[in-house]
Write an enzyme that holds these catalytic residues in place. Structure first.
Site: not given
Ligand code: GLN
Length: 470
Positions: A59, A135, A159
Site C-alpha cells: 500500500k 482505504s 481499511s
Molecule cells: N473508513 C475508515 C475511515 O475513513 C477507516 C479507514 C482506515 O481504516 N484507514 O477512517
C-alpha cells in the site's frame, strides 16, 4: 496461485522467482488498465530486484526505500523515503520481492472506497462499476484480480477488512502492538495497524509470521513472543465458544448480507462450535467515538506536511512569506476529505471543545473495550458481518460523508479496543458480489482467528471463486 502454492513449486524447482515476477508483471500490464489497483504504473514495474521468494504488493502509505510512497496524496508527490518500514525490512529478510509499484488507497487512508485517492478510484474486480472498498482498496483489488500474490494494507477503522470483504479475499487487522508501524505514514496513531491481504487463510498466517514482532523503532510494539501462526491452521472448531453480538444484526444492514452471514453462522455451528448470543452494549457509539478520536489524531499527524520537509510545495505567485507558503501548500496539496478531517479533528481538540468531545470520546472508547473484555471472559471469539453492505457503486456515497462513515460500523470497534479481527469470504449476493465474515478475538489471540477462519474456509468453497474481469 497463493503464496504457499508458489513456495511449494519453488522448493520443487518447478519454477523460478523470475518466472513468478514475469508472469505477475504481464498480468498487471494486461489487467490493471481496467482495475487500477496500482498507482504510478507507467514509471515503475521494472527496477524490482528479484529475491528468492514471493513478490508482494505494498500500500502507498508504507515506506519503501527509494520507491515513491505518497499516500495517494498530492502533498507527498515525489516523496521517496530514505528508509524501509520495519515490515518491508522483515519481508526482504525473508526473501520477498517487494514490488516497486504501490497499491492505490484513499488519500492518507481516509475513506472506505478508494475514491479519495488523488489518482482516482480503483475498481472492484467482481464488478468494475463498483468500489473495491477502502482505504486499502488497491491491495484488495490486486489480490482478487490476481495482479498480486499477496499484499499489505493498513487498518485504522476497517481499511484492511472492509476491502477484503468487498473483493472476496482474506484480510487481517492484527492486535495493536503486534506488528511494527515504523515506516507506516501515520493516520491515527492509537488505531493504525499494518496487516495482510491474501487469497487464503494459510497465506495470511505465513505473512503474519514474517511481519509480526517487537521493534525498538516503534514504542507501541509489544515485546511478546510471536507464535508460529501456521500451527493455528487446524481444521477443527469443536467446542469453541463463539459469541454473536445482537447489536450487529440490526436495521440498516443489507438483507442479502444478513442472510449470507446467518448461513455462515449456521455453518460454524454445524462444524461443532458452541454459539450464543452476546451483547456489546456500547456498539452504537463506536462510529461517533471513532470519528472524533481518528480525526483528532489525524489533524495532529498531518501537521508535518507543510511544504518544507516532504514532497509537494505550492509554487504560488502569491507566496509572500512562510505562513502564506504553508497555506497555499496545504490548501493545494490536500484533497477534500483530508481537509474535512483536519478541520473536524482540530475542532474536537480546540480549547473549550476538548472536554466535551475528545475527552468524552476517550471515556466511551474505554467502555467499548470493556464490552469486549467481558465477552472474552466466556467466549473464544465473536463473529459478525464485516460490512453492512456488499460493494457499492462508484460515486454512490462520495457526496455523503456520513453515509460513507457508516460503512465502517462493524469494523471500527476492533481498532478502538485494540483487538485482532479477520475478514474471510462467506458467500456471494445474487449479483455475484462477495460478502465477508468478520471474526474477532481477544488481544494477541490471532491463533484463535486463524483456527476459526481456517476451519470455515476449508469447509466452504468461497475462497476458490475467481472474478471474470471484463
Ligand atoms: N473508513 C475508515 C475511515 O475513513 C477507516 C479507514 C482506515 O481504516 N484507514 O477512517
Amino acid at each position: 496461485m497463493t503464496a504457499h502454492e508458489l513456495f511449494d513449486k519453488l522448493n520443487r524447482k518447478e519454477i523460478s522467482p523470475r518466472d513468478i515476477i514475469t508472469s505477475l508483471q504481464d498480468r498487471i500490464r494486461q489487467i490493471d488498465p481496467k482495475v487500477k489497483a496500482y498507482v504510478r504504473l507507467s514509471d515503475s514495474l521494472h527496477q524490482t530486484p528479484i529475491l528468492s521468494g514471493i513478490p508482494i504488493s505494498i500500500k502507498d502509505n508504507i515506506c519503501t526505500e527509494g520507491y515513491n510512497t505518497e499516500c495517494c496524496s498530492k502533498i507527498l508527490a515525489g516523496f521517496k523515503p530514505p528508509y524501509d518500514a520495519t515490515v518491508i525490512t522483515k519481508l526482504k529478510e525473508a526473501g520477498a520481492t517487494v514490488l516497486d509499484v504501490k497499491t492505490n488507497m484513499d488519500e492518507f487512508a481516509f475513506g472506505s472506497s478508494t475514491e479519495n485517492s488523488c489518482f482516482g478510484p480503483s475498481r472492484n474486480p467482481w464488478n468494475l462499476e463498483c468500489v473495491p472498498g477502502g482505504s486499502s482498496g488497491g491491495s484488495a483489488a490486486a489480490v482478487a484480480a490476481d495482479e498480486a500474490i499477496w499484499a499489505l494494507g493498513s487498518d485504522t477503522g476497517g481499511s484492511i477488512r472492509q476491502p477484503a470483504s468487498f473483493c472476496g479475499v482474506v484480510g487481517l487487522k492484527p492486535t495493536y502492538g503486534r506488528v511494527s508501524r515504523y515506516g507506516l505514514i501515520a493516520f491515527a496513531s492509537s488505531l493504525d495497524q499494518i496487516g495482510p491481504i491474501t487469497k487464503d487463510v494459510r497465506d495470511c498466517a505465513i505473512l503474519m509470521n514474517i511481519i509480526s514482532g517487537f521493534d525498538a523503532h516503534d514504542s507501541t510494539s509489544v515485546d511478546l513472543k510471536v507464535p508460529d501462526y501456521t500451527k493455528g491452521l487446524v481444521n477443527d472448531i469443536k467446542g469453541i465458544k463463539i459469541g454473536i453480538p445482537k447489536e450487529y444484526f440490526v436495521e440498516g444492514m443489507d438483507a442479502e448480507v444478513k442472510t449470507i452471514v446467518q448461513e455462515a453462522v449456521h455453518k460454524l455451528k454445524d462444524l461443532g462450535a458452541d454459539l450464543k448470543e452476546v451483547t456489546l452494549p456500547h456498539t452504537e457509539y463506536a462510529v461517533s467515538v471513532y470519528y472524533i478520536v481518528a480525526t483528532a489524531e489525524a489533524s495532529s499527524n498531518l501537521s508535518r506536511f507543510d511544504g518544507v520537509q516532504y514532497g509537494f510545495r505550492a509554487k504560488s505567485a502569491k507566496s509572500k512569506n512562510l505562513i502564506d507558503m504553508y497555506e497555499s501548500t496545504r490548501g493545494n496539496g490536500f484533497g477534500e476529505e483530508a481537509k474535512r478531517r483536519i478541520i473536524l479533528g482540530t475542532f474536537a481538540l480546540s480549547h473549550g471543545y476538548y472536554d466535551a468531545y475528545y475527552l468524552r470520546a476517550l471515556k466511551v472508547r474505554t467502555l467499548i473495550k470493556e464490552d469486549f473484555d467481558k465477552v472474552f471472559k466466556d467466549f473464544d471469539c465473536i463473529v459478525t458481518p464485516t460490512s453492512p453492505t456488499p460493494a457499492f457503486k462508484i460515486g454512490e456515497k462520495i457526496k455523503d460523508p456520513l453515509k460513507m462513515y457508516l460503512s465502517d460500523i462493524y469494523t471500527i470497534s476492533a481498532n478502538l479496543a485494540g483487538i485482532p479481527a479477520i475478514s474471510i469470504p462467506c458467500g456471494f449476493t445474487k449479483k455475484r458480489l462477495p460478502v465477508g465474515l468478520q471474526i474477532l478475538a481477544k488481544a494477541f489471540n490471532e491463533e484463535m482467528l486463524f483456527r476459526a477462519a481456517y476451519t470455515y474456509e476449508q469447509n466452504t468453497p468461497w475462497h476458490l471463486e475467481k472474478p471474470k474481469i471484463e
